[in-house]
Design a protein around this motif. Structure first.
Motif, short mmCIF file in Angstrom:
data_model
loop_
_atom_site.label_atom_id
_atom_site.label_comp_id
_atom_site.label_asym_id
_atom_site.label_seq_id
_atom_site.Cartn_x
_atom_site.Cartn_y
_atom_site.Cartn_z
N PHE A 1 39.80 35.90 45.45
CA PHE A 1 39.62 35.48 44.06
C PHE A 1 38.90 36.58 43.28
O PHE A 1 37.83 37.04 43.70
N ARG A 2 39.50 36.99 42.19
CA ARG A 2 38.80 37.92 41.30
C ARG A 2 37.62 37.18 40.67
O ARG A 2 37.76 36.07 40.17
N TYR A 3 36.44 37.81 40.73
CA TYR A 3 35.24 37.15 40.21
C TYR A 3 35.15 37.35 38.71
O TYR A 3 35.25 38.48 38.22
N PRO A 4 34.93 36.29 37.94
CA PRO A 4 34.87 36.41 36.48
C PRO A 4 33.53 36.91 35.97
O PRO A 4 32.76 36.18 35.36
N ASP A 5 33.25 38.15 36.26
CA ASP A 5 32.02 38.80 35.81
C ASP A 5 32.38 39.81 34.72
O ASP A 5 33.13 40.75 34.97
N GLY A 6 31.85 39.62 33.52
CA GLY A 6 32.20 40.49 32.41
C GLY A 6 31.60 41.87 32.50
O GLY A 6 31.99 42.77 31.75
N GLN A 7 30.66 42.11 33.42
CA GLN A 7 29.97 43.38 33.51
C GLN A 7 30.60 44.33 34.52
O GLN A 7 30.48 45.54 34.40
N GLN A 8 31.26 43.78 35.55
CA GLN A 8 31.78 44.62 36.62
C GLN A 8 32.92 43.93 37.33
O GLN A 8 33.04 42.70 37.29
N GLN A 9 33.78 44.72 37.95
CA GLN A 9 34.89 44.18 38.72
C GLN A 9 34.39 43.73 40.08
O GLN A 9 33.80 44.50 40.83
N MET A 10 34.65 42.45 40.40
CA MET A 10 34.23 41.90 41.68
C MET A 10 35.33 40.99 42.22
O MET A 10 36.20 40.54 41.47
N ALA A 11 35.26 40.71 43.51
CA ALA A 11 36.19 39.77 44.13
C ALA A 11 35.48 39.03 45.25
O ALA A 11 34.58 39.57 45.90
N VAL A 12 35.88 37.77 45.46
CA VAL A 12 35.36 36.96 46.55
C VAL A 12 36.47 36.80 47.58
O VAL A 12 37.57 36.34 47.25
N VAL A 13 36.18 37.18 48.81
CA VAL A 13 37.17 37.17 49.89
C VAL A 13 36.66 36.27 51.00
O VAL A 13 35.50 36.36 51.41
N SER A 14 37.52 35.38 51.50
CA SER A 14 37.18 34.54 52.65
C SER A 14 38.28 34.67 53.69
O SER A 14 39.46 34.81 53.34
N PHE A 15 37.91 34.62 54.97
CA PHE A 15 38.90 34.76 56.03
C PHE A 15 38.34 34.24 57.35
O PHE A 15 37.13 34.11 57.53
N ASP A 16 39.27 33.94 58.27
CA ASP A 16 38.90 33.64 59.65
C ASP A 16 38.84 34.95 60.42
O ASP A 16 39.77 35.76 60.33
#
Length: 396
Positions: A348-363
């Motif tokens: 999921f792309r993280y909705p942060d207006g200051q910087q590009q971020m992503a949240v990743v989950s996995f087994d």
């Protein structure tokens, strides 16, 4: 034009004959039927079709007798049939703050109809769903809209959307009691017991996982951010009226019950942070490549290259980057043969207006001559100087 239309009823007409399929989609099926009739009534009013508009709004009231906006529209229509009215909610002695709330609700509902697309075909924030995530939700706080997507082999497919209310003081929640809605990536828990909830939460409530790992790291606090319904005497609330929760009508929160019942549905709450689709596609591909390289560096015990994949601002369960790096160097000194496999990946792309971020989950399946383990892991990746790096890592 839209603002003008909402103030004087005799504003320039907005014609919708060229969009019959759009209006038809609003007039059939839950949850659109009530909203579709309201929209049609408002548009007919701007065209001077007062009898037709009154008929539609009466149908809305018969179906939802607690829809306060509909009563205001009906009152204006009755006045308009007797004389020209000066504006939306122009009844004598009408409370101006309440009228402003109704204006905002009518505006965002109309804008939903007048928008060129039902919903983004490729939502900016849902980069990949794992197979256990049958649905995902994006809440656009600027549009007062909740978009529902289903999982089609890892890719989101639009299903429906719903009008919502968010915090009365806006977004970017910081602290307990600030009456703001958080912006971020969260997960909806299982439905709370109805008999224990006050009437103000409506027919159902689902807690969101605020504050998340990133919120806590930045010192944000507070609790009790939920998806929930409305009081029994209220069909819907103004766009900015909650204490920070995301509020839907009771029929709408009920229609989402099959989606939310497993207690793990992703809910991405966003503000205004537009990015071109081409740029997003390129960054997603670069992130996926960086993740695979991280896995390979770890599997081959290429310790320094592996650690180079981490931000110097890294944090994890009380560890900073130095503590993490020292521990990994110690563990990997043996250079034992290792196999690392990742599966059931969500991004999921993280909705942060200051910087590009992503949240990743996995087994994660880890095998070596010393250890054999399986765990669910979550990482936050951040784009630093053009390179994706791990900002947070921990077990889910």
């Amino acid at each position: 034009m839209l603002t003008a239309m909402l103030l004087p009823w005799n504003a320039t007409a907005i014609y919708f004959a060229d969009r019959p399929s759009r209006l038809e989609s609003f007039l059939h099926g839950t949850p659109r039927q009530i909203e579709g009739l309201l929209v049609r009534s408002l548009l007919e009013t701007t065209q001077g079709k007062l009898d037709a508009a009154l008929s539609d709004i009466d149908e809305v009231i018969r179906a939802m007798p607690n829809f306060k906006l509909a009563y205001l529209v009906r009152g204006d229509l009755l006045q308009a049939k007797a004389r020209q009215i000066s504006g939306f909610g122009s009844a004598p002695n009408a409370p101006r703050d309440e009228i402003a709330d109704f204006q905002d609700e009518a505006r965002v509902r109309l804008e939903r109809y007048l928008s060129r697309e039902d919903a983004p075909a490729q939502p900016d924030y849902l980069w990949q769903l794992d197979e256990a995530q049958r649905h995902a939700i994006v809440v656009d706080t600027n549009k007062s809209r909740l978009y529902l997507y289903r999982n089609d082999h890892g890719q989101p497919r639009y299903v429906a959307d719903y009008y919502v209310t968010v915090g009365k003081n806006g977004t970017e929640k910081q602290s307990e009691g600030d009456k703001k809605t958080p912006i971020g990536v969260y997960f909806a828990g299982k439905q709370l017991e109805r008999k224990k909830l006050p009437d103000m939460y409506g027919t159902a409530a689902y807690p969101l996982s605020y504050p998340n790992e990133w919120d806590k790291h930045r010192g944000k606090n507070g609790h009790g951010i939920w998806l929930h319904g409305t009081p029994s005497n209220t069909y819907s609330r103004p766009p900015r009226a909650s204490d920070g929760c995301v509020v839907l009508t009771n029929p709408d929160i009920s229609s989402l019950a099959p989606v939310l019942q497993d207690g793990s549905t992703p809910v991405v709450i966003v503000g205004n942070n537009p990015v071109s689709q081409a740029a997003l596609k390129a960054e997603r591909e670069r992130l996926m490549g960086a993740m695979e390289q991280w896995r390979r560096d770890w599997e081959t015990q290429n310790t320094e290259d592996y650690l180079a994949r981490y931000s110097r601002d890294f944090f994890s369960e009380g560890k900073n980057f130095k503590a993490w790096a020292d521990e990994k160097r110690r563990i990997q000194q043996s250079k034992s043969a290792t196999s690392i496999q990742l599966s059931n990946l969500s991004v999921f792309r993280y909705p942060d207006g200051q910087q590009q971020m992503a949240v990743v989950s996995f087994d994660q399946d880890f095998k070596s001559d010393r250890l054999n383990s399986h765990m669910r892991k979550r990482q936050y990746w951040i784009l630093e100087d053009g390179q994706w790096k791990i900002l947070y890592e921990g077990a889910v």
